[in-house]
Design a protein around this motif. Structure first.
Motif, PDB file in Angstrom:
ATOM      1  N   GLU A 139      -7.473  -0.708  15.729  1.00 42.76           N
ATOM      2  CA  GLU A 139      -6.214  -0.363  16.403  1.00 42.76           C
ATOM      3  C   GLU A 139      -5.662   0.956  15.868  1.00 42.76           C
ATOM      4  OE1 GLU A 139      -1.856  -2.337  17.510  1.00 42.76           O
ATOM      5  OE2 GLU A 139      -3.028  -3.135  15.822  1.00 42.76           O
ATOM      6  N   ASP A 143      -5.304   3.717  18.741  1.00 41.75           N
ATOM      7  CA  ASP A 143      -3.913   3.999  19.114  1.00 41.75           C
ATOM      8  C   ASP A 143      -3.209   4.795  18.019  1.00 41.75           C
ATOM      9  OD1 ASP A 143      -4.250   2.703  21.488  1.00 41.75           O
ATOM     10  OD2 ASP A 143      -3.240   0.865  20.914  1.00 41.75           O
ATOM     11  N   ARG A 150      -7.379   8.850  22.064  1.00 39.87           N
ATOM     12  CA  ARG A 150      -7.402   8.549  23.507  1.00 39.87           C
ATOM     13  C   ARG A 150      -7.608   9.805  24.346  1.00 39.87           C
ATOM     14  NH1 ARG A 150      -7.529   3.035  25.219  1.00 39.87           N
ATOM     15  NH2 ARG A 150      -6.155   1.791  23.903  1.00 39.87           N
ATOM     16  N   ARG A 255      -5.190  -7.377  23.683  1.00 46.36           N
ATOM     17  CA  ARG A 255      -5.538  -7.556  25.093  1.00 46.36           C
ATOM     18  C   ARG A 255      -4.319  -7.883  25.946  1.00 46.36           C
ATOM     19  NH1 ARG A 255      -9.197 -12.462  27.567  1.00 46.36           N
ATOM     20  NH2 ARG A 255     -10.483 -11.277  29.001  1.00 46.36           N
ATOM     21  N   TRP A 260      -5.023  -3.610  26.231  1.00 43.63           N
ATOM     22  CA  TRP A 260      -6.394  -3.128  26.131  1.00 43.63           C
ATOM     23  C   TRP A 260      -7.273  -3.901  27.114  1.00 43.63           C
ATOM     24  CZ3 TRP A 260      -8.377  -2.030  20.494  1.00 43.63           C
ATOM     25  CH2 TRP A 260      -7.505  -1.121  19.867  1.00 43.63           C
TER      26      TRP A 260
END
Length: 326
Positions: A139, A143, A150, A255, A260
């Motif tokens: 993570e 992120d 990203r 999720r 995600w």
């Protein structure tokens, strides 16, 4: 056989047409460079993440980046369940057994080293496959605060899931096998009279649980030592199951809360079966579907997969599998 590395694994961005230029920043309107593609294999401890990453890396031009916070350390290969040289099947691995066992390895350290490894992998026209159970590290990498990851990479998240009752049974048996392979002796070589279980690899499940045994070993009889060893093994099993539940909660949060797009593969039946039947179930339930998912992600062919449901036709599946094996 692995796919030719000459295939470009990038998705181009659509060009913007018929947009008035007055007062707009033309830098925004320029076509953005295509993003590199990354596969992330997730799952609780013991679900076969390393195995699946190898399966995928032998079907696609890929190298693996370890994201298990204990497997990055050098040593304690049995305790940390590091994949062996033979099991790697010639696939290059990064961040595996490379950190001094007494140092602290943080999420920030992981992000820096993983980013460098991924750039190196991409420069060789290979696909980075990130695999490991430390979801907090994944993570932090994906992120990041400045959105650098990203903006550079597009991810395909694959989650190997096993029902908890079946997984707990497997974990229990695995701990017994680890002890039979020499886990106790491996830990003994690392433990000192003033060991700090809060630093480095000494935090790994399977190390502090033996502390009581080691402290009483020299003045205990054989029966007492056997009892203490059994207590340590049970504690390791309990702590591993607690870890598995925490990892599952984390994946579900990524999720369901963070949004995600994670493709779930249920490997429960493969774990219930043994021998050749288990291998066949693994290929059918995990390797086959994940190859489809990754193939479509990388090369835009094969079935569409939404969550736990695969939408496809037999002919399309056959085409995708054939392409992924050449």
């Amino acid at each position: 056989m692995r796919m030719s590395s000459m295939i470009v694994c990038k998705r181009t961005q659509p060009f913007l047409h018929n947009i008035p230029t007055g007062g707009l920043d033309m830098q925004i309107l320029r076509p953005q460079p295509p993003k590199e593609k990354v596969v992330v294999v997730m799952g609780a401890t013991g679900t076969g993440k390393s195995r699946l990453s190898i399966d995928l890396a032998t079907r696609f031009p890929a190298e693996i980046v370890n994201s298990d916070k204990m497997q990055v350390y050098e040593g304690l290969n049995i305790v940390t369940n590091k994949i062996t040289e033979e099991e790697r099947r010639g696939v290059p691995h990064h961040l595996l057994g490379v950190i001094d066992p007494t140092s602290d390895f943080t999420a920030s350290n992981f992000c820096n080293m993983a980013s460098a490894a991924m750039k190196s992998i991409v420069s060789r026209e290979q696909i980075p496959i990130i695999a490991g159970g430390s979801n907090s590290y994944i993570e932090a990498l994906v992120d990041d605060d400045d959105y650098e990851f990203r903006s550079r990479y597009e991810c395909c998240f694959v989650w190997v899931d096993v029902s908890l009752p079946v997984l707990h049974s497997f974990v229990s048996e695995r701990v017994d096998r680890m002890v039979e392979k020499g886990m106790l002796e491996e830990v003994r070589k690392m433990v000192t009279p003033h060991v700090d279980y809060s630093r480095g690899i000494m935090k790994a499940i399977g190390v502090p649980e033996f502390d009581k045994y080691f402290r009483a070993e020299s003045f205990s009889d054989e029966e007492t030592r056997a009892i203490l060893l059994e207590e340590a093994k049970n504690e390791i099993k309990i702590n591993t199951c607690i870890l598995a539940r925490r990892q599952l909660e984390k994946i579900k949060r990524l999720r369901n809360v963070k949004g995600w797009r994670v493709h779930r593969l249920d490997a429960t039946e493969a774990f219930r079966k043994c021998g050749e039947e288990g291998e066949e179930a693994w290929e059918k339930l995990v390797v086959g579907p994940s190859t489809m998912i990754v193939g479509r992600f990388l090369y835009n062919f094969g079935p569409k997969v939404y969550g736990d449901v695969t939408v496809t036709r037999a002919a399309a599946m056959g085409t995708a599998m054939a392409a992924a094996s050449h």
